[in-house]
Design an enzyme around this catalytic site. Structure first.
Site, short mmCIF file in Angstrom:
data_model
loop_
_atom_site.label_atom_id
_atom_site.label_comp_id
_atom_site.label_asym_id
_atom_site.label_seq_id
_atom_site.Cartn_x
_atom_site.Cartn_y
_atom_site.Cartn_z
N GLU A 53 0.90 -1.09 -0.21
CA GLU A 53 0.39 -0.15 -0.09
C GLU A 53 1.02 1.19 -0.25
OE1 GLU A 53 -3.15 0.60 -0.61
OE2 GLU A 53 -3.82 -1.16 -0.42
N ASP A 71 -6.64 8.47 -0.69
CA ASP A 71 -5.49 7.99 0.51
C ASP A 71 -4.20 8.18 1.42
OD1 ASP A 71 -7.91 5.77 -0.38
OD2 ASP A 71 -6.50 4.32 -1.99
#
Ligand SMILES: *[C@@H]1O[C@H](CO)[C@@H](O)[C@H](O)[C@H]1NC(C)=O
Length: 148
Positions: A53, A71
């Site tokens: 991620e 994000d």
């Protein structure tokens, strides 16, 4: 002149905030914060998730044009559901935090919010990178050699 000085200080703050964790340092920190086995997700799986991620970088941000959301941080937590960045349409802020706290070098709040995310029905499958890179894979390499 004064304005330039202030701008310089602001830029300095932005650059020194957050950090890229060394692999075993992150593994130890996640373990200390109670992530090993949280909701059935092993430490190695959390490490794999964070690797793909964010590359263990607390400063990582990525904008999603389709949802006009962003994000944030080491777990790439999304502003549509979990935190408030003041610019995401129809935001929910289920973690009750400002998204900027997810970018701090101290990942206590990011971990707390990730625990909230994984308590939802879809669990760890909420993270696309986990599904693509970690699910049904041998993730032992992410904690290998770490003094835990
Ligand atoms: C996973 O990989 C490690 C070495 O990378 C190996 O020791 C271990 O046996 C593997 N586990 C499984 C279930 O294949």
């Amino acid at each position: 002149m004064k304005a330039l000085l202030i701008l310089g200080l602001v830029l300095l703050c932005v650059t020194v905030q957050g950090k890229v964790y060394e692999r075993c340092e992150l593994a130890r920190t996640l373990k200390r914060l109670g992530m090993d086995g949280y909701r059935g997700v092993s430490l190695a799986n959390w490490m794999c998730l964070a690797k793909w991620e964010s590359g263990y970088d607390t400063r990582q941000t990525n904008y999603n044009p389709s949802s006009k959301s962003t994000d944030y941080g080491i777990f790439q937590i999304n502003s549509r559901y979990w935190c408030n960045d003041g610019k995401t349409p129809r935001a929910v802020n289920a973690c009750g935090i400002s998204c900027s706290v997810l970018l701090k070098d101290d990942i206590t709040q990011a971990v707390k919010c990730a625990k909230r995310v994984v308590r939802d029905p879809q669990g760890v499958r909420a993270w696309v990178a986990w599904r693509n890179r970690c699910q049904n894979k041998n993730v032992s390499q992410y904690v290998r050699g770490c003094r835990l």
